[in-house]
Design an enzyme around this catalytic site. Structure first.
Site, short mmCIF file in Angstrom:
data_model
loop_
_atom_site.label_atom_id
_atom_site.label_comp_id
_atom_site.label_asym_id
_atom_site.label_seq_id
_atom_site.Cartn_x
_atom_site.Cartn_y
_atom_site.Cartn_z
N HIS A 120 13.38 -6.21 -12.11
CA HIS A 120 12.35 -5.16 -12.24
C HIS A 120 11.76 -4.94 -10.85
O HIS A 120 11.44 -5.89 -10.14
CB HIS A 120 11.28 -5.61 -13.23
CG HIS A 120 10.02 -4.81 -13.12
ND1 HIS A 120 10.02 -3.43 -13.18
CD2 HIS A 120 8.73 -5.18 -12.93
CE1 HIS A 120 8.77 -3.01 -13.03
NE2 HIS A 120 7.98 -4.05 -12.88
N CYS A 145 6.41 -3.68 -18.10
CA CYS A 145 7.52 -3.89 -17.15
C CYS A 145 8.72 -4.59 -17.80
O CYS A 145 9.84 -4.46 -17.34
CB CYS A 145 7.05 -4.70 -15.95
SG CYS A 145 5.83 -3.80 -15.01
N ASN A 179 7.13 1.23 -8.21
CA ASN A 179 7.32 0.52 -9.47
C ASN A 179 7.27 1.54 -10.61
O ASN A 179 6.23 2.15 -10.85
CB ASN A 179 6.21 -0.53 -9.62
CG ASN A 179 6.26 -1.31 -10.92
OD1 ASN A 179 6.96 -0.93 -11.85
ND2 ASN A 179 5.50 -2.39 -10.98
N1 ACO Z 1 -4.46 -0.27 0.91
C1 ACO Z 1 -5.17 -1.00 1.74
N2 ACO Z 1 -5.83 -2.13 1.42
C2 ACO Z 1 -5.71 -2.54 0.15
C3 ACO Z 1 -4.96 -1.84 -0.82
C4 ACO Z 1 -4.32 -0.66 -0.40
N3 ACO Z 1 -3.59 0.08 -1.23
N4 ACO Z 1 -5.04 -2.50 -1.98
C5 ACO Z 1 -5.81 -3.59 -1.78
N5 ACO Z 1 -6.22 -3.60 -0.48
C6 ACO Z 1 -7.05 -4.59 0.18
C7 ACO Z 1 -7.94 -5.37 -0.76
O1 ACO Z 1 -9.13 -4.66 -1.01
C8 ACO Z 1 -8.16 -6.63 0.01
O2 ACO Z 1 -9.14 -6.38 0.98
P1 ACO Z 1 -10.21 -7.54 1.38
O3 ACO Z 1 -9.38 -8.66 1.93
O4 ACO Z 1 -11.06 -6.85 2.40
O5 ACO Z 1 -10.90 -7.90 0.13
C9 ACO Z 1 -6.85 -6.85 0.74
O6 ACO Z 1 -6.19 -5.57 0.76
C10 ACO Z 1 -5.93 -7.85 0.07
O7 ACO Z 1 -5.87 -7.54 -1.32
P2 ACO Z 1 -4.95 -8.34 -2.29
O8 ACO Z 1 -5.09 -7.78 -3.66
O9 ACO Z 1 -5.20 -9.80 -2.09
O10 ACO Z 1 -3.51 -7.98 -1.69
P3 ACO Z 1 -2.13 -8.60 -2.03
O11 ACO Z 1 -1.49 -9.13 -0.83
O12 ACO Z 1 -2.17 -9.49 -3.25
O13 ACO Z 1 -1.26 -7.31 -2.44
C11 ACO Z 1 -0.46 -6.28 -4.42
C12 ACO Z 1 -1.68 -6.52 -3.54
C13 ACO Z 1 0.55 -5.48 -3.64
C14 ACO Z 1 -0.92 -5.50 -5.64
C15 ACO Z 1 0.18 -7.63 -4.86
O14 ACO Z 1 -0.81 -8.49 -5.34
C16 ACO Z 1 1.25 -7.47 -5.90
O15 ACO Z 1 2.28 -6.87 -5.68
N6 ACO Z 1 1.05 -8.06 -7.07
C17 ACO Z 1 2.06 -8.00 -8.12
C18 ACO Z 1 2.13 -6.64 -8.73
C19 ACO Z 1 3.12 -6.67 -9.86
O16 ACO Z 1 4.17 -7.25 -9.76
N7 ACO Z 1 2.77 -6.10 -10.99
C20 ACO Z 1 3.62 -6.31 -12.13
C21 ACO Z 1 4.20 -5.15 -12.59
S1 ACO Z 1 3.04 -3.96 -13.10
C22 ACO Z 1 3.11 -3.92 -14.83
O17 ACO Z 1 3.58 -4.80 -15.50
C23 ACO Z 1 2.44 -2.80 -15.46
#
Ligand code: ACO
Length: 353
Positions: free
Chosen positions: A280, A116, A310
């Site tokens: 980003h 990223c 993304n």
């Molecule tokens: N649809 C439905 N439910 C989902 C999904 C989905 N796509 N993905 C995860 N869940 C569920 C999980 O299983 C979990 O369920 P549980 O509570 O029963 O265990 C629940 O949703 C919450 O999961 P979290 O992972 O805690 O969700 P969070 O609010 O953290 O959101 C996300 C996930 C969107 C990925 C977030 O953490 C995020 O945006 N993180 C940063 C991502 C990022 O910036 N990446 C950097 C760039 S990528 C790179 O550098 C390559």
């Protein structure tokens, strides 16, 4: 010492729109969950067997080259940032050279693997080469064909719903004495402590030995096979990106404001001086948090993650190109780019457009 500027810009996104509803057919997810957690409504996916990362990059590059008013043959250095390269090696830089029909061998081609933050890292490298007078027309491309390598089953839903395909490119040149356009500074950071928290581990030459005491389910008795795709890797879902989303989120909301303020302070500027911040496009909630933290107005922060997801190394140049084509930035305006991602690596760039 020369001053460097962005002389041309362009982007390309594949035609195929993939709304969240379409992902509901592939995995246990919902439009509501994706919009609420990420802000993403749809993303673009390239055509399998017809498009790849280099080809998307070439489409963006041709636009940037035309915008700079030069010919591809005048490019003297290529920097290609991607996490979804066509091949394990060689990198996309040389493939892009060939795709653009640049036959001169008096050219360098460098691949940047900073995910990223790849575009900001690439911009920093290009800036140094222009400033020293080593190169005069540097083509910097960020391109991704994520859709080729995501787990579209429920197992991979926390990662696969986020990413989309696309490419953006810029041409960097020395700025003329009277021109307002100028790169003021680039600031790069890294913390390898968290290397495996956002990673694509296998296949790789790691031999089952990881930098941290983490279990990726790799069978160490078979460690010599780590470079190959094994049945076990397929079964364990190791052939896909792995992300500790919450850790990435928590770290990102600290590092983004810090690295933006670093760039502003070094230039003697403050957030209100910014015409636009191009973060980003990782997650709309991250960008909104950064906006609040820095006290920026809505019109000072650019977001297009809603329609593209993304696109990793491509997200900043796509957003910058769109902001430019929408008339949101004029020559001389103060612009800040900021990125955070896998590594962890993060960085910012401040320039007068
Ligand atoms: N649809 C439905 N439910 C989902 C999904 C989905 N796509 N993905 C995860 N869940 C569920 C999980 O299983 C979990 O369920 P549980 O509570 O029963 O265990 C629940 O949703 C919450 O999961 P979290 O992972 O805690 O969700 P969070 O609010 O953290 O959101 C996300 C996930 C969107 C990925 C977030 O953490 C995020 O945006 N993180 C940063 C991502 C990022 O910036 N990446 C950097 C760039 S990528 C790179 O550098 C390559």
């Amino acid at each position: 010492m020369y001053r460097s500027k962005i002389a041309g810009i362009g982007h390309y996104v594949p035609e195929r729109r993939v709304p969240n509803k379409e992902l509901e057919n592939l995995m246990d997810t919902s439009d509501e969950w994706i919009v609420e957690r990420t802000g993403i409504s749809e993303r673009r996916f390239g055509k399998r067997y017809e498009e790849n990362t280099t080809m998307l990059g070439a489409k963006a590059a041709r636009k940037a080259i035309a915008d700079a008013g030069i010919e591809a043959s005048e490019i003297d250095f290529i920097i290609f940032a991607t996490l979804s390269p066509d091949y394990f090696f060689p990198g996309c830089g040389v493939l892009l050279q060939r795709e653009l029909g640049i036959t001169s061998t008096e050219i360098g081609a460098l691949d940047v693997r900073n995910q990223c933050s790849g575009f900001v890292y690439g911009l920093s490298v290009a800036d140094q080469f222009i400033k020293t007078g080593h190169y005069k027309n540097i083509l910097l491309v960020g391109s991704e064909m994520h859709s080729m390598g995501l787990d579209f089953s429920t197992r991979g839903r926390n990662v696969s719903v986020i990413f989309g395909d696309g490419a953006g490119a810029v041409v960097l040149q020395p700025a003329g004495d009277s021109e307002p356009s100028e790169i003021l500074g680039t600031y790069l950071h890294a913390d390898g402590t968290y290397a495996e928290e956002l990673a694509f581990i296998s296949p790789g030459a790691h031999g089952g030995v990881f930098g941290q005491d983490q279990d990726f389910g790799f069978d160490k008795e078979d460690n010599w096979k780590s470079i190959f795709v094994t049945e076990k890797m397929l079964e364990d879902g190791l052939l896909y990106p792995h992300m500790n989303g919450q850790l990435v989120f928590k770290t990102a909301v600290q590092k983004f404001p810090a690295v933006i303020m670093e760039a502003l302070q070094k230039a003697g500027k403050s957030p209100e001086d910014l015409k636009i911040l191009i973060p980003h496009q990782a997650n709309l909630r991250i960008s909104q948090f950064v906006q609040r933290r820095l006290g920026l107005k809505d019109e000072q922060v650019y977001s297009n993650i809603q329609k593209y997801g993304n696109t990793t190394a491509a997200s900043i140049p796509i957003a910058l190109s769109e902001a430019y084509s929408e008339g949101r930035i004029q020559r001389g305006d103060l612009v800040c780019l900021a990125a955070f991602g896998s590594g962890f690596t993060w960085g910012s760039a401040l320039f007068n457009w």
